[in-house]
Write a protein that holds these residues in place. Structure first.
Motif, PDB file in Angstrom:
ATOM      1  N   VAL A   1      26.708 -25.941  12.849  1.00  0.00           N
ATOM      2  CA  VAL A   1      25.419 -26.423  11.616  1.00  0.00           C
ATOM      3  C   VAL A   1      25.384 -25.303  10.974  1.00  0.00           C
ATOM      4  CG1 VAL A   1      22.426 -27.045  12.140  1.00  0.00           C
ATOM      5  CG2 VAL A   1      24.231 -27.336  13.801  1.00  0.00           C
ATOM      6  N   LEU A   2      25.460 -25.558   9.759  1.00  0.00           N
ATOM      7  CA  LEU A   2      24.502 -24.777   8.928  1.00  0.00           C
ATOM      8  C   LEU A   2      22.994 -24.849   8.188  1.00  0.00           C
ATOM      9  CD1 LEU A   2      27.453 -24.899   6.106  1.00  0.00           C
ATOM     10  CD2 LEU A   2      27.030 -23.681   8.017  1.00  0.00           C
ATOM     11  N   CYS A   3      22.677 -23.975   8.311  1.00  0.00           N
ATOM     12  CA  CYS A   3      21.062 -24.218   8.409  1.00  0.00           C
ATOM     13  C   CYS A   3      21.008 -23.062   7.178  1.00  0.00           C
ATOM     14  CB  CYS A   3      19.986 -23.728   9.674  1.00  0.00           C
ATOM     15  SG  CYS A   3      18.667 -24.262   9.962  1.00  0.00           S
ATOM     16  N   TYR A   4      19.959 -23.957   5.964  1.00  0.00           N
ATOM     17  CA  TYR A   4      19.069 -23.405   5.302  1.00  0.00           C
ATOM     18  C   TYR A   4      17.970 -22.858   5.241  1.00  0.00           C
ATOM     19  CZ  TYR A   4      23.889 -24.324   2.979  1.00  0.00           C
ATOM     20  OH  TYR A   4      25.013 -24.583   2.962  1.00  0.00           O
ATOM     21  N   ILE A   5      17.585 -21.824   5.275  1.00  0.00           N
ATOM     22  CA  ILE A   5      16.022 -21.430   5.553  1.00  0.00           C
ATOM     23  C   ILE A   5      15.577 -20.927   4.200  1.00  0.00           C
ATOM     24  CG2 ILE A   5      14.770 -19.721   6.648  1.00  0.00           C
ATOM     25  CD1 ILE A   5      17.496 -19.660   8.721  1.00  0.00           C
ATOM     26  N   THR A   6      14.157 -21.179   3.910  1.00  0.00           N
ATOM     27  CA  THR A   6      13.026 -20.139   2.686  1.00  0.00           C
ATOM     28  C   THR A   6      12.026 -20.097   3.627  1.00  0.00           C
ATOM     29  OG1 THR A   6      13.788 -22.371   1.096  1.00  0.00           O
ATOM     30  CG2 THR A   6      12.184 -20.988   1.153  1.00  0.00           C
ATOM     31  N   LEU A   7      12.028 -18.801   3.553  1.00  0.00           N
ATOM     32  CA  LEU A   7      10.900 -18.139   3.933  1.00  0.00           C
ATOM     33  C   LEU A   7       9.598 -18.227   3.052  1.00  0.00           C
ATOM     34  CD1 LEU A   7      12.580 -14.934   4.397  1.00  0.00           C
ATOM     35  CD2 LEU A   7      12.248 -15.994   6.084  1.00  0.00           C
ATOM     36  N   LYS A   8       8.315 -18.287   3.621  1.00  0.00           N
ATOM     37  CA  LYS A   8       6.940 -17.943   3.076  1.00  0.00           C
ATOM     38  C   LYS A   8       6.319 -17.017   2.173  1.00  0.00           C
ATOM     39  CE  LYS A   8       4.812 -20.669   7.395  1.00  0.00           C
ATOM     40  NZ  LYS A   8       3.594 -20.254   7.740  1.00  0.00           N
ATOM     41  N   GLU A   9       6.676 -15.844   3.008  1.00  0.00           N
ATOM     42  CA  GLU A   9       6.621 -14.980   2.321  1.00  0.00           C
ATOM     43  C   GLU A   9       8.405 -13.472   1.734  1.00  0.00           C
ATOM     44  OE1 GLU A   9       2.772 -11.970   3.849  1.00  0.00           O
ATOM     45  OE2 GLU A   9       2.822 -14.059   5.195  1.00  0.00           O
ATOM     46  N   HIS A  10       7.478 -13.619   0.704  1.00  0.00           N
ATOM     47  CA  HIS A  10       9.059 -12.333   0.286  1.00  0.00           C
ATOM     48  C   HIS A  10       8.579 -11.087  -0.357  1.00  0.00           C
ATOM     49  CE1 HIS A  10      10.123 -16.847  -0.679  1.00  0.00           C
ATOM     50  NE2 HIS A  10      10.772 -16.716  -0.692  1.00  0.00           N
ATOM     51  N   ASN A  11       8.384 -10.159   0.965  1.00  0.00           N
ATOM     52  CA  ASN A  11       8.036  -8.790   0.682  1.00  0.00           C
ATOM     53  C   ASN A  11       9.608  -8.540   2.270  1.00  0.00           C
ATOM     54  OD1 ASN A  11       7.035  -8.475   3.363  1.00  0.00           O
ATOM     55  ND2 ASN A  11       5.251 -10.019   2.425  1.00  0.00           N
ATOM     56  N   LYS A  12       9.528  -6.548   1.329  1.00  0.00           N
ATOM     57  CA  LYS A  12      10.637  -6.516   2.325  1.00  0.00           C
ATOM     58  C   LYS A  12      10.333  -6.314   4.259  1.00  0.00           C
ATOM     59  CE  LYS A  12      12.546  -1.515   1.941  1.00  0.00           C
ATOM     60  NZ  LYS A  12      12.618  -0.508   1.200  1.00  0.00           N
ATOM     61  N   LYS A  13       8.795  -6.044   4.366  1.00  0.00           N
ATOM     62  CA  LYS A  13       8.322  -5.577   5.251  1.00  0.00           C
ATOM     63  C   LYS A  13       8.632  -7.847   6.058  1.00  0.00           C
ATOM     64  CE  LYS A  13       4.230  -5.450   9.121  1.00  0.00           C
ATOM     65  NZ  LYS A  13       3.536  -5.689   9.020  1.00  0.00           N
ATOM     66  N   CYS A  14       8.618  -8.324   5.787  1.00  0.00           N
ATOM     67  CA  CYS A  14       8.602 -10.147   5.849  1.00  0.00           C
ATOM     68  C   CYS A  14      10.514 -10.228   6.820  1.00  0.00           C
ATOM     69  CB  CYS A  14       7.956 -11.272   5.547  1.00  0.00           C
ATOM     70  SG  CYS A  14       6.308 -10.622   5.827  1.00  0.00           S
ATOM     71  N   GLY A  15      10.939  -9.846   5.409  1.00  0.00           N
ATOM     72  CA  GLY A  15      12.446 -10.287   5.287  1.00  0.00           C
ATOM     73  C   GLY A  15      13.069  -9.724   6.495  1.00  0.00           C
TER      74      GLY A  15
ATOM     75  N   VAL B   1      23.775 -17.951  16.132  1.00  0.00           N
ATOM     76  CA  VAL B   1      23.649 -17.200  15.238  1.00  0.00           C
ATOM     77  C   VAL B   1      25.184 -16.857  14.652  1.00  0.00           C
ATOM     78  CG1 VAL B   1      22.530 -16.762  13.096  1.00  0.00           C
ATOM     79  CG2 VAL B   1      21.348 -17.708  14.666  1.00  0.00           C
ATOM     80  N   THR B   2      26.282 -17.345  13.917  1.00  0.00           N
ATOM     81  CA  THR B   2      27.605 -16.910  13.850  1.00  0.00           C
ATOM     82  C   THR B   2      27.795 -15.782  12.825  1.00  0.00           C
ATOM     83  OG1 THR B   2      29.204 -18.601  13.005  1.00  0.00           O
ATOM     84  CG2 THR B   2      28.742 -18.182  15.223  1.00  0.00           C
ATOM     85  N   GLU B   3      26.590 -16.195  12.120  1.00  0.00           N
ATOM     86  CA  GLU B   3      26.889 -15.725  10.183  1.00  0.00           C
ATOM     87  C   GLU B   3      24.965 -15.880   9.750  1.00  0.00           C
ATOM     88  OE1 GLU B   3      29.361 -16.746   7.299  1.00  0.00           O
ATOM     89  OE2 GLU B   3      30.486 -18.152   9.416  1.00  0.00           O
ATOM     90  N   CYS B   4      25.037 -14.868   9.233  1.00  0.00           N
ATOM     91  CA  CYS B   4      23.625 -15.205   8.368  1.00  0.00           C
ATOM     92  C   CYS B   4      24.055 -14.583   7.095  1.00  0.00           C
ATOM     93  CB  CYS B   4      22.525 -14.496   8.923  1.00  0.00           C
ATOM     94  SG  CYS B   4      21.192 -14.472   8.329  1.00  0.00           S
ATOM     95  N   LEU B   5      23.892 -15.551   5.777  1.00  0.00           N
ATOM     96  CA  LEU B   5      23.823 -14.735   4.702  1.00  0.00           C
ATOM     97  C   LEU B   5      22.584 -14.405   3.946  1.00  0.00           C
ATOM     98  CD1 LEU B   5      27.326 -16.940   4.066  1.00  0.00           C
ATOM     99  CD2 LEU B   5      27.018 -14.209   4.691  1.00  0.00           C
ATOM    100  N   ASN B   6      22.239 -13.670   3.191  1.00  0.00           N
ATOM    101  CA  ASN B   6      20.914 -13.980   1.498  1.00  0.00           C
ATOM    102  C   ASN B   6      21.885 -14.238   1.042  1.00  0.00           C
ATOM    103  OD1 ASN B   6      18.844 -11.104   1.110  1.00  0.00           O
ATOM    104  ND2 ASN B   6      18.440 -13.137   0.979  1.00  0.00           N
ATOM    105  N   ILE B   7      21.087 -14.987   0.713  1.00  0.00           N
ATOM    106  CA  ILE B   7      21.354 -16.401  -0.650  1.00  0.00           C
ATOM    107  C   ILE B   7      20.527 -16.276  -2.188  1.00  0.00           C
ATOM    108  CG2 ILE B   7      23.536 -17.377   0.997  1.00  0.00           C
ATOM    109  CD1 ILE B   7      20.981 -19.685   0.567  1.00  0.00           C
ATOM    110  N   SER B   8      21.482 -16.236  -2.744  1.00  0.00           N
ATOM    111  CA  SER B   8      20.513 -17.119  -4.043  1.00  0.00           C
ATOM    112  C   SER B   8      20.332 -18.705  -4.655  1.00  0.00           C
ATOM    113  CB  SER B   8      21.040 -16.307  -5.765  1.00  0.00           C
ATOM    114  OG  SER B   8      22.062 -16.893  -5.702  1.00  0.00           O
ATOM    115  N   GLY B   9      19.343 -18.413  -4.901  1.00  0.00           N
ATOM    116  CA  GLY B   9      18.709 -20.580  -5.094  1.00  0.00           C
ATOM    117  C   GLY B   9      17.387 -21.129  -4.645  1.00  0.00           C
ATOM    118  N   GLU B  10      18.168 -22.351  -4.292  1.00  0.00           N
ATOM    119  CA  GLU B  10      16.647 -22.759  -3.499  1.00  0.00           C
ATOM    120  C   GLU B  10      16.085 -22.019  -2.276  1.00  0.00           C
ATOM    121  OE1 GLU B  10      15.053 -26.829  -1.935  1.00  0.00           O
ATOM    122  OE2 GLU B  10      17.690 -27.418  -3.041  1.00  0.00           O
ATOM    123  N   PHE B  11      16.880 -21.730  -1.943  1.00  0.00           N
ATOM    124  CA  PHE B  11      17.255 -21.251  -0.228  1.00  0.00           C
ATOM    125  C   PHE B  11      16.952 -19.350  -0.129  1.00  0.00           C
ATOM    126  CE2 PHE B  11      18.025 -25.568   0.386  1.00  0.00           C
ATOM    127  CZ  PHE B  11      17.006 -26.238   1.047  1.00  0.00           C
TER     128      PHE B  11
END
Length: 164
Positions: free
Chosen positions: A79-93, A106-116
């Motif tokens: 399963v590829l699961c796209y995730i958007t966070l509520k808060e976008h600050n260093k601590k929350c990330g 979870v076998t991979e986690c990528l920080n991506i640009s765009g909607e997610f």
């Protein structure tokens, strides 16, 4: 990891044709002996050993691994699961990343640009196991705003080899 004194800078190491040849062979078969690599590249074993050691220390070769077929170990659902966070600050990330790193599914986690913000690759037995993961692990994270799950029907191409 290969070596604890690994070079942690992102500066590329200057590699010549012989280094590239070694990397190509190791990417195809990491169990290949130094003697076999040397024979294929028309080199002696000592320079091959030294070049491999240099690339390990510089972090070019990050690790050696066995590529496991998930279907053979009862982990057939990807399963590829796209995730958007509520808060976008260093601590929350940072907190989100630490939590994701603890999920064995979870076998991979990528920080991506765009909607997610992130894409995770999840490997589980079946839909029931994914539901358990999604509800009781991922769903319990504080900072999730939105998720979208994409279920892989079949894998057409999968490789860990870097082309150069």
């Amino acid at each position: 990891m290969v070596n604890k004194k690994e070079n942690t800078t992102d500066t590329p190491l200057s590699l010549d044709e012989k280094d590239m040849g070694i990397l190509k062979l190791l990417q195809k078969d990491a169990k290949m002996t130094i003697r076999d690599i040397a024979a294929q590249l028309n080199l002696s074993t000592t320079p091959v050993y030294e070049r491999i050691r240099k690339m390990e220390q510089a972090g070019v070769i990050k690790q050696y691994a066995a590529i496991v077929d998930p279907r053979k170990i009862n982990k057939s659902l990807t399963v590829l699961c796209y995730i958007t966070l509520k808060e976008h600050n260093k601590k929350c990330g940072k907190k989100f990343i630490q939590e994701i790193l603890n999920f064995t599914e979870v076998t991979e986690c990528l920080n991506i640009s765009g909607e997610f913000d992130f894409m995770i690759k999840v490997q589980v037995k079946d839909m029931d196991e994914y539901r358990e993961f999604y509800v009781n692990k991922l769903g319990e994270l504080d900072n999730l705003s939105h998720t979208q799950s994409i279920f892989v029907i079949s894998v057409i191409k999968a490789t860990h080899q870097v082309v150069f």
